[in-house]
Design a protein around this motif. Structure first.
Motif, PDB file in Angstrom:
ATOM      1  N   LEU A  71       0.852  -1.181   0.000  1.00 55.25           N
ATOM      2  CA  LEU A  71       0.000   0.000   0.000  1.00 55.25           C
ATOM      3  C   LEU A  71       0.889   1.231   0.000  1.00 55.25           C
ATOM      4  CD1 LEU A  71      -2.451  -1.047   2.855  1.00 55.25           C
ATOM      5  CD2 LEU A  71      -2.825  -1.267   0.386  1.00 55.25           C
ATOM      6  N   THR A  72       0.426   2.290  -0.614  1.00 56.28           N
ATOM      7  CA  THR A  72       1.110   3.571  -0.552  1.00 56.28           C
ATOM      8  C   THR A  72       0.177   4.562   0.118  1.00 56.28           C
ATOM      9  OG1 THR A  72       2.346   3.127  -2.573  1.00 56.28           O
ATOM     10  CG2 THR A  72       2.185   5.427  -1.887  1.00 56.28           C
ATOM     11  N   ILE A  73       0.693   5.226   1.132  1.00 53.50           N
ATOM     12  CA  ILE A  73      -0.060   6.273   1.814  1.00 53.50           C
ATOM     13  C   ILE A  73       0.674   7.582   1.577  1.00 53.50           C
ATOM     14  CG2 ILE A  73      -0.866   7.154   4.021  1.00 53.50           C
ATOM     15  CD1 ILE A  73      -1.020   4.255   4.998  1.00 53.50           C
ATOM     16  N   GLU A  74       0.017   8.479   0.841  1.00 51.80           N
ATOM     17  CA  GLU A  74       0.620   9.784   0.552  1.00 51.80           C
ATOM     18  C   GLU A  74       0.233  10.757   1.671  1.00 51.80           C
ATOM     19  OE1 GLU A  74       0.575  13.266  -2.864  1.00 51.80           O
ATOM     20  OE2 GLU A  74      -0.404  11.361  -3.275  1.00 51.80           O
ATOM     21  N   VAL A  75       1.239  11.421   2.211  1.00 55.98           N
ATOM     22  CA  VAL A  75       1.030  12.384   3.297  1.00 55.98           C
ATOM     23  C   VAL A  75       1.692  13.703   2.922  1.00 55.98           C
ATOM     24  CG1 VAL A  75       0.877  10.582   5.067  1.00 55.98           C
ATOM     25  CG2 VAL A  75       3.090  11.615   4.559  1.00 55.98           C
ATOM     26  N   GLY A 115       3.533  -4.486   3.028  1.00 58.37           N
ATOM     27  CA  GLY A 115       4.416  -3.335   3.069  1.00 58.37           C
ATOM     28  C   GLY A 115       3.620  -2.066   2.847  1.00 58.37           C
ATOM     29  N   ILE A 116       3.892  -1.062   3.665  1.00 60.11           N
ATOM     30  CA  ILE A 116       3.205   0.227   3.541  1.00 60.11           C
ATOM     31  C   ILE A 116       4.262   1.288   3.291  1.00 60.11           C
ATOM     32  CG2 ILE A 116       1.750   1.938   4.670  1.00 60.11           C
ATOM     33  CD1 ILE A 116       0.602  -0.366   6.361  1.00 60.11           C
ATOM     34  N   ASP A 117       4.206   1.878   2.107  1.00 55.82           N
ATOM     35  CA  ASP A 117       5.126   2.940   1.712  1.00 55.82           C
ATOM     36  C   ASP A 117       4.468   4.270   2.066  1.00 55.82           C
ATOM     37  OD1 ASP A 117       7.456   3.952   0.504  1.00 55.82           O
ATOM     38  OD2 ASP A 117       6.418   4.215  -1.413  1.00 55.82           O
ATOM     39  N   VAL A 118       5.077   5.013   2.970  1.00 53.79           N
ATOM     40  CA  VAL A 118       4.553   6.318   3.370  1.00 53.79           C
ATOM     41  C   VAL A 118       5.392   7.361   2.649  1.00 53.79           C
ATOM     42  CG1 VAL A 118       4.013   7.836   5.303  1.00 53.79           C
ATOM     43  CG2 VAL A 118       3.917   5.344   5.617  1.00 53.79           C
ATOM     44  N   VAL A 119       4.742   8.219   1.854  1.00 56.51           N
ATOM     45  CA  VAL A 119       5.469   9.049   0.906  1.00 56.51           C
ATOM     46  C   VAL A 119       4.926  10.465   0.840  1.00 56.51           C
ATOM     47  CG1 VAL A 119       4.021   8.314  -1.036  1.00 56.51           C
ATOM     48  CG2 VAL A 119       6.314   9.145  -1.497  1.00 56.51           C
ATOM     49  N   THR A 120       5.840  11.389   0.595  1.00 58.96           N
ATOM     50  CA  THR A 120       5.527  12.736   0.138  1.00 58.96           C
ATOM     51  C   THR A 120       6.217  12.877  -1.213  1.00 58.96           C
ATOM     52  OG1 THR A 120       5.340  13.687   2.347  1.00 58.96           O
ATOM     53  CG2 THR A 120       5.819  15.212   0.554  1.00 58.96           C
ATOM     54  N   TYR A 121       5.450  13.251  -2.217  1.00 62.95           N
ATOM     55  CA  TYR A 121       6.028  13.406  -3.545  1.00 62.95           C
ATOM     56  C   TYR A 121       6.716  14.746  -3.652  1.00 62.95           C
ATOM     57  CZ  TYR A 121       3.321   9.291  -4.654  1.00 62.95           C
ATOM     58  OH  TYR A 121       2.810   8.021  -4.653  1.00 62.95           O
ATOM     59  N   THR A 122       7.905  14.745  -4.224  1.00 62.70           N
ATOM     60  CA  THR A 122       8.685  15.953  -4.448  1.00 62.70           C
ATOM     61  C   THR A 122       9.055  16.002  -5.916  1.00 62.70           C
ATOM     62  OG1 THR A 122      10.744  14.815  -3.917  1.00 62.70           O
ATOM     63  CG2 THR A 122       9.613  15.906  -2.097  1.00 62.70           C
ATOM     64  N   LYS A 123       9.710  17.082  -6.322  1.00 60.29           N
ATOM     65  CA  LYS A 123      10.144  17.188  -7.705  1.00 60.29           C
ATOM     66  C   LYS A 123      11.296  16.214  -7.955  1.00 60.29           C
ATOM     67  CE  LYS A 123       8.864  21.841  -8.981  1.00 60.29           C
ATOM     68  NZ  LYS A 123       9.313  23.059  -9.651  1.00 60.29           N
ATOM     69  N   PRO A 124      11.256  15.523  -9.103  1.00 59.30           N
ATOM     70  CA  PRO A 124      12.372  14.635  -9.439  1.00 59.30           C
ATOM     71  C   PRO A 124      13.660  15.431  -9.664  1.00 59.30           C
ATOM     72  CG  PRO A 124      10.469  14.231 -10.856  1.00 59.30           C
ATOM     73  CD  PRO A 124      10.179  15.458 -10.058  1.00 59.30           C
ATOM     74  N   GLU A 125      14.783  14.749  -9.405  1.00 60.62           N
ATOM     75  CA  GLU A 125      16.089  15.385  -9.698  1.00 60.62           C
ATOM     76  C   GLU A 125      16.222  15.562 -11.190  1.00 60.62           C
ATOM     77  OE1 GLU A 125      19.091  12.873  -8.038  1.00 60.62           O
ATOM     78  OE2 GLU A 125      18.363  13.127  -5.988  1.00 60.62           O
ATOM     79  N   ASP A 126      16.943  16.602 -11.601  1.00 58.26           N
ATOM     80  CA  ASP A 126      17.167  16.831 -13.054  1.00 58.26           C
ATOM     81  C   ASP A 126      18.212  15.893 -13.588  1.00 58.26           C
ATOM     82  OD1 ASP A 126      15.276  18.824 -13.210  1.00 58.26           O
ATOM     83  OD2 ASP A 126      16.698  20.406 -12.675  1.00 58.26           O
TER      84      ASP A 126
END
Length: 126
Positions: A71-75, A115-126
């Motif tokens: 599971l992915t939980i976006e925070v 498995g629980i992936d807890v994530v904050t999305y950020t800008k990808p590296e260039d």
């Protein structure tokens, strides 16, 4: 269209305790063989079903084997959630880190081995 993932497990009470006490989920509905939980903001749900319950057809009988699901939980603030869970003594499976594709995340595991992936999305590296 709305999606509700369901996991068939013998561990209904352990699962309820984990999701409500560790992740602050709420209980939308429960009976002796079924548990429906919602995220703290009520935007998503997940359900858990006791295996081999006589009310269920064969397709919903076999218990989850503990592998092959995550599971992915976006925070909004993953560092805060990470610290809260560490303070609660929750075992961390993957320590907090940044990924080149734009995730800042860490991972934990629920009582069923999910498995629980807890994530904050950020800008990808260039």
């Amino acid at each position: 269209m709305k999606l509700n993932a369901g996991i068939i497990t013998e561990k209904l009470q352990e699962t309820k305790q984990f999701y409500t006490e560790v992740l602050d989920f709420g209980v939308r509905f429960e009976n002796e063989f079924y548990l429906l939980l919602h995220t703290p903001d009520h935007s998503a749900e997940i359900s858990f079903l006791q295996p081999y319950h006589p009310s269920q057809k064969p397709i919903f009988q076999s218990a989850f084997s503990g592998k092959g699901v995550y599971l992915t939980i976006e925070v909004p603030h993953v560092d805060e959630v990470y610290q809260q869970l560490k303070d609660k003594g929750v075992p961390i499976e993957i320590e907090i880190r940044d990924e080149p594709w734009g995730d800042r995340h860490f991972a934990i595991k629920d009582p069923n081995g999910i498995g629980i992936d807890v994530v904050t999305y950020t800008k990808p590296e260039d």
